[in-house]
Structures are given as structure tokens and as C-alpha cells.
Design a protein around this motif. Structure first.
Motif, short mmCIF file in Angstrom:
data_model
loop_
_atom_site.label_atom_id
_atom_site.label_comp_id
_atom_site.label_asym_id
_atom_site.label_seq_id
_atom_site.Cartn_x
_atom_site.Cartn_y
_atom_site.Cartn_z
N THR A 39 0.82 -1.21 0.00
CA THR A 39 0.00 0.00 0.00
C THR A 39 0.85 1.26 0.00
O THR A 39 0.52 2.25 -0.68
CB THR A 39 -0.94 0.02 1.23
OG1 THR A 39 -0.19 -0.27 2.41
CG2 THR A 39 -2.05 -0.99 1.08
N ILE A 40 1.95 1.23 0.73
CA ILE A 40 2.83 2.40 0.76
C ILE A 40 3.53 2.59 -0.59
O ILE A 40 3.59 3.70 -1.13
CB ILE A 40 3.86 2.28 1.90
CG1 ILE A 40 3.14 2.36 3.25
CG2 ILE A 40 4.91 3.39 1.79
CD1 ILE A 40 4.05 2.13 4.45
N ALA A 41 4.05 1.49 -1.15
CA ALA A 41 4.77 1.59 -2.43
C ALA A 41 3.82 1.87 -3.59
O ALA A 41 4.05 2.77 -4.40
CB ALA A 41 5.55 0.30 -2.68
N PHE A 42 2.74 1.10 -3.67
CA PHE A 42 1.78 1.27 -4.76
C PHE A 42 1.01 2.58 -4.62
O PHE A 42 0.65 3.21 -5.62
CB PHE A 42 0.81 0.07 -4.76
CG PHE A 42 -0.30 0.19 -5.77
CD1 PHE A 42 -0.03 0.29 -7.13
CD2 PHE A 42 -1.62 0.19 -5.36
CE1 PHE A 42 -1.06 0.39 -8.06
CE2 PHE A 42 -2.66 0.29 -6.27
CZ PHE A 42 -2.38 0.39 -7.62
N GLY A 43 0.78 2.98 -3.36
CA GLY A 43 0.01 4.20 -3.13
C GLY A 43 0.64 5.43 -3.75
O GLY A 43 -0.04 6.25 -4.38
N LYS A 44 1.95 5.57 -3.60
CA LYS A 44 2.65 6.73 -4.14
C LYS A 44 2.53 6.78 -5.66
O LYS A 44 2.27 7.84 -6.26
CB LYS A 44 4.12 6.69 -3.73
CG LYS A 44 4.91 7.93 -4.13
CD LYS A 44 4.39 9.16 -3.39
CE LYS A 44 5.25 10.39 -3.69
NZ LYS A 44 4.72 11.60 -3.02
N ARG A 45 2.69 5.63 -6.29
CA ARG A 45 2.59 5.57 -7.75
C ARG A 45 1.18 5.89 -8.23
O ARG A 45 0.99 6.61 -9.21
CB ARG A 45 3.00 4.18 -8.24
CG ARG A 45 4.47 3.85 -8.00
CD ARG A 45 4.79 2.43 -8.41
NE ARG A 45 6.19 2.09 -8.19
CZ ARG A 45 7.16 2.30 -9.07
NH1 ARG A 45 6.88 2.86 -10.23
NH2 ARG A 45 8.40 1.97 -8.79
#
Length: 401
Positions: A39-45
Motif C-alpha cells: 500500500t505504501i509503495a503502490f500508493g505513491k505511484r
């Protein structure tokens, strides 16, 4: 998937360490961690992508503090939550488990309904979004699927034990897996209620219809409750994380022979796999809060809120704690009730006095406190505290009877 891979490696090659995937606690912990990271990695993208596409929230001026500053904030962030739930579950859970499959179907089903609503609002520039009747039809549809599956599927059983004392005073236990519509009634000594017994006057051929109607009511009510609660930064996600963690504990206890026997609660075979789904759910909510806490960088939209409520409802039904929802999901309940009370009283007074009157400054309830000039971060924190207290009280029902 990883469960099956490492199970194969252990059986065929006796790979050192592969056996750790047999433990629910390990897989549940890994699901939470992976969910949080996704969620943190995908969220930014996703946020950057939505900004490029100008997928921003349309905000009406309702006179709320800080409301207009949110205009243009990316929405449809519920996709972050869905990814954070589904990927770890597919990696770490047993995918032949009926409860896991049911939860995956419910997540995707309600996520698609919410996504369609957000798509119409954002890309079609229709502020009304998907018509309410279509949302209800969708919620009824998944309610029917869940209800019929829980009632008829052969793997949805309760394990009942008999104790037999033999000559040397050792106790051996025999058990039988039976189809049952038993559920838990909080705070009662004999805290089990069987829908079949209270609906027996209908005849067995029709009991399942009433059971499915109850499931539809639960799924629709909780899903809409989460949807209404999603009004200020971090409120729905944080509240859902608290509820999800509590349900994970209930699932773990009911899935274990020793704990269910000690606490005198229903033992439901194969329920422990639901713990993995719950921890992924909690991880996804917390990861989403990374971007949704005040000031929000993204809103979950109906893609997230409908899914969160629906998942909570289905897990509660699977764990057989649906009668505890008014307590455990008390935040959703008061938010729902505040809207019902406000609308009902306004219509009644308009008809009686010719002028509509209000109970709250504004509904749902969180907007009432905003109208009283409380900062939304304070409102959210206090609602979380109430949610934690309700969760503790719900867990206390294991012993308070």
C-alpha cells in the motif's frame, strides 16, 4: 500461492525452514507486513498517476472548516486498499478454503461497484455517481452469494465435541462436524443462537430464505455504514483497521481447538485462514492511512469504503459474530443513525410545522462536530478512541456473560 510452494518443497525436498509456512501466526504476520509495504509503495505511484490524469475530488462548499482546500485531491484511492488486501491473501492463504474464496469474491464484487461509482463521478463528471438503486442491487447480489454459500456449502460447519471418560481417568474427545446456523449472542451465559430453531415455524425448506435475508441486511447495512463514515481524513480507514484486528482475534480463537474449548465458544474448522485475510485487511488500512491521514493526499472513494464495510460484514458472518456488529461497529452505527434521525426529523417537522428542523448541525455525525469548529484531526482521533473502547468491550464478551 507461497503456501503451496513451500509445502511442496518441504514434502519433496525437506527444505529447511519451509515448514514455517504451516503456521497461521507466521503467514498472518507476513500478510500484514507485505500488505503494508504494497500500500505504501503502490500508493505513491497511484497518487502520482491520478494527479496526472486530474482525477480529483469535486467538493461542495458546505461551510466546513478546511473543506474547500480538499478540492482536487485524488480519489479512487480504494484501489490501494484492494491491492494491499488481495495480493498478500493470494500469496499466503490457502486458496481452497471456502471462507477465503468468499472474502475474495466479496472484496472484488464490492470494489467493482465502488469503482463504477467513482468512475462515473470523476470521468463522466456526474456528481451523483452510480444510482443508489444499482448500489443496493449489487449489495443484495453479494449478500445472496454469501448467504447461500454459508448455509449450503458442505465445508461451512461447526465442530461439536463429546467428552468420554475411560477407566484410567484419562479423557478422550470425539467430535462431529455438523451443518449449523448457530451464531453468538454477546453478554448472554448460553450465548449461542440457532437461526434454524427460531425460524423453525417456517419449515426447513424456507429457513434458508430468512437466513439469506439476514445476511443481505448485515452486508448492506455495514457496507453503507462504512461509506457514510468516509467523510473526513483517516476516519473510515482507521476505524476499519480497529474492527479488522478485533475480528482477526475472534477468528483465531474460534479456529483453535484449545482456545475455543477454554473460552466455551464455537469451534469452526478451517476458520484460522480468515486470520490471514484480516491481517492483510488491517495492513492495507494502515498503509492507506500513510497517505490518507490529515491532510489527505488521496481519498478512498466508494471503491474503498464499500469494500471495507462489505469485508467487515462478511468476516463477522463467517466468524459468527454478526449480532455483535452494533457494538463492534458502533462508529458505523452512530454515523448511520445520525443520517436517519436527521432526515426523518427534518421531513416530519416540515410536514407538521411547514419548516424542516434539524437535530444535528449537519449529518453524518462527524460533520456535526466540524460545524462546532472542532478540527477534523481531533474528531478522527476521538472517534478512533471510541472505536478502540468498543473493540475492547467486544473482546470482553468472551468472558462477560
Amino acid at each position: 500461492m507461497l503456501y503451496y510452494l513451500f509445502d511442496y518443497l518441504q514434502r519433496e525436498f525437506d527444505l529447511v525452514g519451509a515448514g514455517v509456512f504451516q503456521y497461521i501466526s507466521f503467514r498472518a504476520g507476513m500478510a500484514a507486513v507485505i500488505s503494508l509495504l504494497i500500500t505504501i509503495a503502490f500508493g505513491k505511484r497511484l497518487i502520482n498517476f491520478l494527479r496526472k490524469k486530474q482525477v480529483g475530488e469535486t467538493v461542495r462548499d458546505l461551510g466546513l472548516q478546511g473543506q474547500m482546500e480538499k478540492k482536487g485531491t485524488p480519489t479512487m484511492g480504494g484501489l490501494i486498499i484492494l491491492a494491499g488486501i488481495l495480493v498478500p491473501v493470494l500469496l499466503f492463504a490457502k486458496l481452497d478454503n471456502v471462507y477465503v474464496v468468499l472474502l475474495i469474491v466479496a472484496t472484488i464484487w464490492l470494489g467493482l461497484i465502488g469503482f463504477l461509482d467513482d468512475y462515473i463521478k470523476v470521468f463522466k463528471k456526474n456528481k451523483e455517481g452510480l444510482a443508489g438503486r444499482f448500489k443496493i442491487v449489487g449489495q443484495i447480489g453479494i449478500g445472496i452469494i454469501v448467504g447461500v454459500t454459508l448455509y449450503f456449502h458442505e465445508d461451512v460447519v461447526v465442530r461439536e465435541y463429546d467428552q468420554v471418560v475411560i477407566e484410567n481417568n484419562e479423557v478422550t474427545r470425539s467430535y462431529e462436524d455438523v451443518k449449523s446456523t448457530k451464531t453468538t449472542v454477546p453478554f448472554l451465559k448460553d450465548n449461542e443462537l440457532d437461526y434454524d430453531s427460531i425460524l423453525s415455524f417456517l419449515g426447513h425448506d424456507y429457513t434458508w430464505v430468512m437466513y439469506v435475508l439476514i445476511v443481505i441486511l448485515v452486508v448492506t447495512a455495514v457496507s453503507n455504514g462504512a461509506n457514510i463514515t468516509d467523510g473526513i481524513d483517516g476516519l473510515a480507514a482507521g476505524t476499519s483497521a480497529i474492527i479488522g484486528l478485533t475480528l482477526a482475534i475472534f477468528a483465531y480463537l474460534s479456529g483453535r481447538v484449545d482456545f475455543s474449548d477454554y473460552l466455551n465458544i464455537l469451534h469452526i474448522p478451517n476458520l484460522s485462514e480468515v486470520v490471514i485475510f484480516c491481517t492483510a485487511f488491517v495492513g492495507a488500512c494502515l498503509g492507506f492511512l500513510w497517505y490518507n491521514s490529515f491532510p489527505a493526499q488521496v481519498f478512498m472513494g466508494d471503491t474503498g469504503s464499500l469494500s471495507l464495510g462489505g469485508i467487515i460484514a462478511v468476516v463477522a458472518l463467517v466468524v459468527r459474530k454478526e449480532l455483535m456488529i452494533p457494538l463492534l461497529c458502533g462508529i458505523f452505527l452512530i454515523e448511520n443513525l445520525s443520517v436517519i434521525i436527521q432526515v426523518s426529523w427534518f421531513k416530519y417537522t416540515r410536514k407538521k410545522y411547514g419548516e424542516g428542523r434539524r437535530v444535528f448541525l449537519m449529518s453524518p455525525l462527524h460533520h456535526h462536530y466540524q460545524k462546532k469548529n472542532l478540527h477534523e484531526s481531533k474528531i478522527v482521533t476521538r472517534f478512533w478512541i471510541v472505536g478502540i473502547l468498543l473493540a475492547i468491550l467486544s473482546l470482553a464478551t468472551l468472558k462477560l456473560r
